[in-house]
Motif scaffolding. Sequence first.
Motif, short mmCIF file in Angstrom:
data_model
loop_
_atom_site.label_atom_id
_atom_site.label_comp_id
_atom_site.label_asym_id
_atom_site.label_seq_id
_atom_site.Cartn_x
_atom_site.Cartn_y
_atom_site.Cartn_z
N ILE A 95 0.85 -1.18 0.00
CA ILE A 95 0.00 0.00 0.00
C ILE A 95 0.89 1.23 0.00
O ILE A 95 1.77 1.37 0.85
CB ILE A 95 -0.93 0.01 1.23
N GLU A 96 0.68 2.11 -0.94
CA GLU A 96 1.58 3.25 -1.11
C GLU A 96 0.99 4.51 -0.45
O GLU A 96 0.11 5.18 -1.00
CB GLU A 96 1.85 3.49 -2.59
N ILE A 97 1.48 4.79 0.74
CA ILE A 97 1.10 6.01 1.44
C ILE A 97 1.78 7.21 0.78
O ILE A 97 1.23 8.31 0.76
CB ILE A 97 1.44 5.91 2.93
N PHE A 98 2.95 6.98 0.24
CA PHE A 98 3.66 7.99 -0.56
C PHE A 98 3.88 7.39 -1.94
O PHE A 98 4.39 6.27 -2.07
CB PHE A 98 5.00 8.33 0.08
N SER A 99 3.48 8.11 -2.98
CA SER A 99 3.58 7.61 -4.35
C SER A 99 4.64 8.39 -5.13
O SER A 99 4.48 9.59 -5.38
CB SER A 99 2.23 7.74 -5.06
N THR A 100 5.69 7.71 -5.52
CA THR A 100 6.71 8.37 -6.34
C THR A 100 6.20 8.66 -7.74
O THR A 100 6.64 9.61 -8.39
CB THR A 100 7.98 7.50 -6.41
N ALA A 101 5.23 7.83 -8.21
CA ALA A 101 4.66 8.07 -9.53
C ALA A 101 3.91 9.41 -9.55
O ALA A 101 4.03 10.20 -10.49
CB ALA A 101 3.72 6.93 -9.91
N ILE A 102 3.14 9.67 -8.51
CA ILE A 102 2.43 10.95 -8.43
C ILE A 102 3.43 12.08 -8.18
O ILE A 102 3.27 13.20 -8.70
CB ILE A 102 1.35 10.90 -7.34
#
Length: 822
Positions: free
Chosen positions: A641-648
């Motif tokens: 689960i990505e709480i921080f998204s590097t893609a965004i």
Amino acid sequence: MTIPDTQAASPCALTRRRLLVSAAALGATATIGGMPGRARAAGPQEILSGSHWGAFHARVEDGRFVSLRPWEKDPRPSPTLAGVQDIVYNPARIRYPMVRRAWLEQGPGAAPETRGTGDFVRVSWDKALDLVAGEIRRMQAEHGPWALFGGSYGWRSSGRVGNPQTMLKRLLNLSGGYVESSSNYSKAALEGIMPYVVGSVEAEGQQTAYGTVTENTELLVFWACSPLGNNHISAAIPDHQVWGWFDELAKRGKKAIFIDPVRTDACKKLNAEWIAPRPHTDVAMMIGIAHTLLSENLHDSKFLKDCTRGFDRFADYLTGKSDGIAKSVEWAEAICGIPAAVIRDLARRFAKNRTMLVGGWATQRQQHGEQAPWMLITLACMLGQIGLPGGGFVQRYHIDGGGAPMSLAPPLGNGMSAGKRVETKPWTEDRGTKVIPCARIVDMLLNPGGEYEHNGKRFKYPDVRFAYWVGGNPFHHHQDRNRQVAAWKKFETFIVQDFQWTASARMADIVLPATTTVERNDIERVGPSAGVAIMAMRKIIDPVFEARNDYDIFKDLAKRLGVEQPFTEGKSEMDWIRASYDAALAAAKPKNIPMPDFDSFWNGAGVVEFEVPAASKKWIKYAAFRQDPLLNPLPTPSGKIEIFSTAIERMKYEDCPPHPTWMEPVERLGRPGKYPLHVNSSHPELRLHSQLCGSAAVRKLYEVAGRSPCWINPADAASRGIKDGDTVRVFNDRGQCLAGAVVTEDIRPGVLRLQEGAWYDPLDPGKPDTLCKFGDPNVLTPDIGTSRLSQATSACTTMAEVEKFQGMPPEVTVFTAPARAG
């Protein structure tokens, strides 16, 4: 119609694997028309069918649909079911093909200001179809496929095969291509953000089963979620299981909290705690809870380490390390209006108990709407109960029986597909995109060639001049009605195919009368997801007036456009229904799931029920992922689960940062502004969006002063001299509408509830800022995207004022056909 008392109705467990072929049922269906070669018997008949509001037995006398009663297997029939019969014959029915006079006499694009005035001319079906086919050919020849918009959107009628939106797309694909729309108004922000967080839309498919929650959850938290209000309806045929679940929750005295500006029926049913923050501040309140979980070491560090990515970056935001502002409960109180002590106590109770966080979709239908569902999941991650029995989060309990256990029902075929594009001209990049986000249609019309960003990419709006709409009502579901009316003048031709004179039909140049579901054959599942049954939706009566089935309309258009064979594939409508059932039958055989052949099904009881396995009743979403995240990874870059998204983060969108974030909207309650009241445009409890608004039988259940109701808190009402039952005017700089006042303590001070789906009824059609006489909240809402990521609707970001209407209110006229269309 006879609706049994809710408490007295005997719930049907729907757990037996059996075929309903009783002698009584056979007797009731043996004389049904609609099948080739079958004659109708004399005398009254009862015919089983289904709708978005439930299954029912229709009584037919002398070829007329005279009444209905709910299917005996429905444990809690909806009071709106009466509208299924009422809409067939009501005054808003489209009787004949009609053409706007100026368009007919002067040509496409003529006098667009007369759209909506009701100046129509009756024409023959041949003439109407020639005009439609001619316009499609002209658009393709003169401009190309980028000039045609066929992104027809809406809930349409029940029925797996008779989907007019798929038929339209198939026709336009075969005849040259078109511009279409993506996603929806319901949950586009959720759909936009969830793939980056959990790798999928998440709110689709089987959710943690109701029974698992009943047995294991200690604290249920419904956040902007109204399960009883919304579960009257289904995209298929509802089985209304949620009421049985709530009966059991109430019986057990299950602890529940409802966080919502409105005290809903579900809240009252459970005698639950009601907390009413300022609308549009839920993210700030959640962040305040998260700050307490972190500062008091109540978070689950192991789960965060094993199953999530990026919590350290989010923790820096919580503590203020990244921006100098600690997101404490005091910080949250200043924004959401809930006392810091209450927010702190919620954090402690969430951590102490096995807690299920139940999110609704209203909080993502607002500016920066991506943040609320992301933050809800982040809270669940910090609690560390995702994948445990009765813990974690869910985002689909409020619709279509999201927690109902899956049955063994095989998937029902969808009928025809939209097919492949056969473009008449090469679609070069300078012509714009082929697909726009559905909530950006007005932007497209007002800014041809303009650029916009969506989901990390840059696009250009095409120069659309023609639109064909079926199975939907754009003058219901789009925002900022006056802006939409102005944009609609861009169309040279706007076609609506429907069975009633909605506001959209009144704005059309060509109107084609379609049948209702009771005037044609179809097939559908009963219940959510795979469904607990498959039901024949057999034709109840012959089409009234000059209405025709959508399939027949598109077949004749395909013939005129030279694509009849690839459109129909040589199949009749009944052939497509048979193919849909046979697809389920083929899937059932290898699994030894008993199903009769199609003829036995259709000519017999018309219902096949399916067993619900015991394991399905105990289903826990994300259980396998929690047990072993390495062997059962999520489809995200990290598998977690990505709480921080590097893609965004790479998109560099200031309106959608790479972790859940509180951002001020353009307007909200508690901030200085011109208008003091927040408009809660919730889903209607006695309609399906705008469907059944045309039914007088249903409107009488909720109308106030002959208009859509407007809930107002007693304090707000008293300060404005408004009494219960008054006609009121709700207004802001975007528009104005009338409504009927309901003065109630069940709404937070500073908030109005004006339910969406009320038919737009302009006093002076086509004129800016004209008064809507019935209560359409979208005359008030802003037409802005949630963010550049999703470009979803922000309908819930609305401030307004209300006053008692002085003088004689104008007559509501939208529920009768235009004067020249009768």
